[in-house]
Each structure stands twice: as structure tokens, then as C-alpha cells.
Motif scaffolding. Structure first.
Motif, short mmCIF file in Angstrom:
data_model
loop_
_atom_site.label_atom_id
_atom_site.label_comp_id
_atom_site.label_asym_id
_atom_site.label_seq_id
_atom_site.Cartn_x
_atom_site.Cartn_y
_atom_site.Cartn_z
N GLN A 182 -8.94 -1.11 -7.71
CA GLN A 182 -9.70 -0.58 -6.58
C GLN A 182 -8.79 0.00 -5.51
N ILE A 183 -7.60 -0.57 -5.36
CA ILE A 183 -6.65 -0.06 -4.35
C ILE A 183 -6.21 1.35 -4.70
N TYR A 186 -4.70 -1.94 7.15
CA TYR A 186 -3.90 -3.05 6.61
C TYR A 186 -2.81 -3.46 7.59
N ASN A 210 -16.74 -5.75 -14.87
CA ASN A 210 -15.85 -6.83 -15.30
C ASN A 210 -16.41 -7.50 -16.55
N LYS A 268 0.80 -1.24 0.00
CA LYS A 268 0.00 0.00 0.00
C LYS A 268 0.83 1.28 0.00
N TYR A 270 -8.04 -8.78 -12.25
CA TYR A 270 -7.18 -7.74 -11.67
C TYR A 270 -7.95 -6.50 -11.24
N ARG A 271 -9.26 -6.60 -11.07
CA ARG A 271 -10.04 -5.45 -10.62
C ARG A 271 -9.59 -4.98 -9.25
N TRP A 272 -9.14 -5.89 -8.40
CA TRP A 272 -8.74 -5.52 -7.04
C TRP A 272 -7.54 -4.57 -7.04
N ARG A 281 -9.00 3.86 -4.09
CA ARG A 281 -9.14 4.24 -2.66
C ARG A 281 -8.09 5.29 -2.29
#
Length: 477
Positions: free
Chosen positions: A394-395, A438, A381, A312, A389-391, A398
Motif C-alpha cells: 500500500q505504501i 509521516y 488478502n 518513505k 505484508y499488505r501494508w 500511494r
């Protein structure tokens, strides 16, 4: 009274009937879902980036060796050129490939600039002496690309061969409606192979330059603790400079102007930036990139972020007035510099469908730094790549939302230096001071010197001190 109620009831029934008729009209004539466009169609090729061309590098030759070979093969010497035109070749001109003197050069175009070497057969322009860069060749048909347009930072080369497999395949994949439109408005389509050759070297630009206008840390009226309080309210709590000055007076009885708060922030950003940029983040092989916008004097500017999707931490960032490939490359350079050894194809770099990332990937490939670029398209999607790889996307979204929260209180920056200051301090706060779920509400990157300090103003002072020591050590080495 009863008559009024009956009239209102009748009017209400009339309105319900009209609404029912409108709903029937909408269902019959207006589709509920808009038609999906096939982005793989050649009609939308302007949104894609073609692969790199083949660079055809001519071989250097020696004209004396060629003359000896000619004499051996033909039994006689190669005769020099007898110039009969009104534009003789200048005596100081030599062939760019074999070095033959002007005696063996033809004026091939009647004085318009092109010369022909009788020894090696090279055609070249007498006004161009650069022989280092070879011809750019289409990777599909082998024809030399033609330079079509000059842009600010790049040139556009195009394959004009009508028999090129790339062009023929794109032409055949057009629907009958698109083919009819193509015959009328060819400029709307991109069917030929195109390559963008950048004329500026983004890999020689300095990434560690400090913001302008920074002052020294000579505290005359206030102490370093007051500076830590200013940074805590301004950066950690997201207050504006005026709100920070008011909070210091109302909470701590410290009379300070908002201009002094801005100066403290500018100075802290200039000092902390080297520490943030040179910290050993030990990044993983999953990076995510995106750009968001800000306002500087009412004009839209862009902030590029590249984050380690696993740990992150923000690894690369850049502020620019344009949304082009230049700042994208600089942000990627900053992120890739965090690797002690570049992972190559093991690196998974996620971004959206913006073409700047594909162009940047090509420039890194020319530097011998190839990697996997994963472009997550759209908000849903609709393809396997987006599903997997959408995650990653999303990171980074954010992170943009967190940055927007700290940016909104400023209502736009008053200068470019102000935007640089805010982004540099935000990255320092995000990577080293902000608690994250996290890491179980601890900072992302642990620094032993900061862990022993109980309050945030003291942590800011210690972070500035560590950065000063880093700058002094680099100056001494």
C-alpha cells in the motif's frame, strides 16, 4: 388524462414484472462470484520462476599426467588416433579440458563439429573455445539442461528428462480436465524445469549517467531565482511548462517561454541527480517496489520505483520502454547501493506477483546478494503472506498515486529526455522538499543548509549548489 395515467401505470407494472423475471434468471443461472483459479496449479506454472540450476564445472586436466597414469596402469603408451575419415582434425586443435593435441582427438560426428578426446574422454565442439562456463544441470534430476530458445537478452534452457521428479509431480497434479487439454495443446502448459540464462550483464551498466541535452547554468536574461521559481511551479505545484510560463508572467511579470522553462528543468535534473543518488538515506530493512506506466510520444513506458517502507524515501528508480527484468535489476541496484553493508536475508523486499522481481532476485543471488522477496498477490488478502505484508504494498501504491498526480498535467512526455527529467526532479522534490505527514509535515530527509531558507525557490537553488559541490569533489578525487 385519466386514461393516459392508467396506461402509464400499467406499462410501469409490466416493466417491473420484466425486471423481476430478469433478476430471477440472473440468480438461477449466473454465479455471483466468479470461480477462483488455483495459481499453484501446474497449468499456471508460466507465471512462476524455477529455482537456480546447478552449475557443473568440469575439472581442468593435464594430458601429459593422464598419459603417464595410463602407462603406469596398463604398462604401455596410449596410441594416438589414426584418422581414416575424409575430415581429419585440424592440427591446431587441442582438447578444451586436458590440452591434448590433435593426434589424440576423434572426429566424433563425421565432420559436423563434435570432437572426442581419447585421453580424458571429453566431447566438445571444435568451434567453441570457451571452457569457463560449465554445464547447467537440473536441480531435481541431475540431467544437463537443453538450450531451447534464444531471446533478446537471455537464453531459455529446459530439462527434457521425462523421468524428472519436477515434471512427474507437475503432471500428477493436473486435474483430469487439464490432462486432457495438455494432450491436445502442450504448449499452453509449463511442466518441465526451465531456466533463463541472461546474456547481458546488468551489474556492469552505469547508473549515474546524466540525461542528454542538459545545458550549463549561464543566466543571460534571467537570474537563478527565476530558475527556482520555474522549478517551484513546474515540480512542486505540478504545473505544465506552458502553465508555468503563464504563471510567471501573471504573478511575477516575468516574460519567459515554456521552452526556457523546459531547459531549466532539464539542466536542474542533470545537476541534482548525483546528489539525490549519492545521499546517505540510512535505509531500513523494509523495501517496497512497484512499476507504473507513462506515455512517451503516445507509446507506453514504465517507471520503476523502490521505496523505503519505513522512512518513505525513494531509493531506486528507472524509466524503461519495456516491462522486463533489465530495468527492474537496475532500479534494485540503485536501491541496494544505498546500504553501506548489504543486509542479506534480513532485508524484506516486497513487490507484486510480477515474474521480473523473481528473476531479478536470482541474478542477485548469483552475485552473492540473497534477500527475502515477499510477493503480495492480488488486491485481497487471500493468503497469509498478503495479509501480513499488505501494508508494504500500500505504501508503494500511494507513491504511484502521488507520481501520477504530477504526471497527468504533462499529458504524456514528448521525448525520453523529458521523462527522465521529470522523474529525476520528482524524486528530488519527494525526498528533500515535499512535506509529509509521516514527518509532521517536514521533508523526509533533513539537510541543514535547506532548513535555514524560508522559501522553496531558494531551497531549489541551494539544492543545485550542493549538488554542484558534490560533482566537483568527485571530479577532484
Amino acid at each position: 388524462m385519466n386514461s393516459i395515467i392508467s396506461v402509464l401505470v400499467a406499462y410501469n407494472q409490466f416493466l417491473l414484472l420484466q425486471i423481476q423475471q430478469l433478476l430471477l434468471f440472473i440468480v438461477k443461472n449466473i454465479p455471483l462470484k466468479s470461480p477462483k483459479y488455483d495459481v499453484t496449479s501446474p497449468k499456471y506454472n508460466k507465471l512462476t520462476i524455477d529455482k537456480l540450476p546447478v552449475i557443473k564445472q568440469p575439472e581442468r586436466l593435464n594430458y601429459t599426467v593422464l598419459l603417464d597414469e595410463y602407462k603406469f596402469n596398463h604398462g604401455k603408451n596410449l596410441k594416438p588416433v589414426k584418422s581414416r575419415g575424409s575430415n581429419p582434425v585440424p592440427t591446431d586443435t587441442v582438447c578444451h579440458r586436458c590440452g591434448a593435441p590433435h593426434d589424440y582427438l576423434y572426429d566424433n560426428t563425421g565432420g559436423r563439429g563434435q570432437l572426442l578426446c581419447k585421453v580424458c574422454g571429453l566431447r566438445f565442439n571444435k568451434d567453441k573455445n570457451d571452457f569457463k562456463i560449465g554445464a547447467l544441470v537440473c536441480p531435481y534430476c541431475g540431467h544437463i539442461l537443453v538450450k531451447k530458445k534464444d531471446r533478446k537478452h537471455f537464453n531459455i534452457h529446459k530439462c527434457v528428462n521425462k523421468s524428472c521428479p519436477y515434471y512427474l509431480d507437475a503432471l500428477n497434479r493436473l486435474s483430469p480436465e487439464d490432462q486432457a487439454e495438455y494432450q491436445q495443446d502442450k504448449h499452453k502448459f509449463k511442466l518441465h524445469y526451465i531456466y533463463r540464462e541472461f546474456t547481458i550483464d546488468f551489474f556492469k551498466m552505469d547508473l549515474s549517467s546524466m540525461p542528454k541535452g542538459a545545458t550549463n547554468l549561464t543566466f543571460r536574461n534571467f537570474s537563478s531565482h527565476i530558475m527556482g521559481l520555474c522549478l517551484t511551479y513546474n515540480v512542486n505545484l505540478g504545473l505544465s511548462t506552458r502553465a508555468t510560463a503563464r504563471a510567471l508572467w501573471e504573478v511575477h511579470q516575468v516574460k519567459i517561454s515554456h521552452t526556457m522553462v523546459a531547459n531549466y528543468a532539464k539542466t536542474a535534473a542533470a545537476i541534482v541527480k548525483p546528489f539525490v543518488d549519492n545521499f546517505d538515506y540510512k535505509p531500513t530493512n523494509y523495501l517496497a517496489a512497484d512499476e507504473t506506466y507513462t506515455k512517451v510520444k503516445g507509446v507506453r513506458h514504465y517507471v520503476w520505483f523502490i521505496v523505503d517502507a519505513i522512512k518513505k524515501s525513494i531509493l531506486g528508480y528507472q524509466i524503461s520502454s519495456t516491462r522486463d527484468v533489465g530495468p527492474c535489476i537496475l532500479a534494485m541496484r540503485m536501491a541496494f547501493a544505498k546500504f553501506k553493508e548489504f543486509p542479506g536475508m534480513a532485508l524484506k523486499f516486497a513487490a507484486d506477483g510480477y515474474t521480473a522481481y523473481k528473476l531479478a532476485q536470482q541474478q542477485f543471488m548469483l552475485q552473492g546478494m540473497d534477500f527475502n522477496l515477499i510477493q503480495v498477490i492480488g488486491l485481497t488478502n487471500d493468503d497469509p503472506v498478503s495479509t501480513e505484508y499488505r501494508w508494504l504494498k500500500q505504501i508503494i501504491e500511494r507513491l504511484n498515486r502521488t507520481f501520477k498526480f504530477s504526471y497527468q498535467v504533462t499529458n504524456g512526455y514528448g521525448s525520453a529526455e523529458g521523462s527522465n527529467t521529470h522523474v529525476a526532479l520528482f524524486v528530488a522534490y519527494y525526498n528533500f522538499l515535499r512535506p509529509h505527514s509521516y514527518t509532521y509535515w517536514q521533508p523526509l530527509n533533513s539537510i541543514p543548509e535547506l532548513e535555514s531558507i524560508p522559501n522553496i525557490p531558494g531551497k531549489w537553488q541551494k539544492l543545485i549548489e550542493l549538488s554542484q559541490l558534490l560533482i566537483l569533489s568527485k571530479q577532484a578525487s
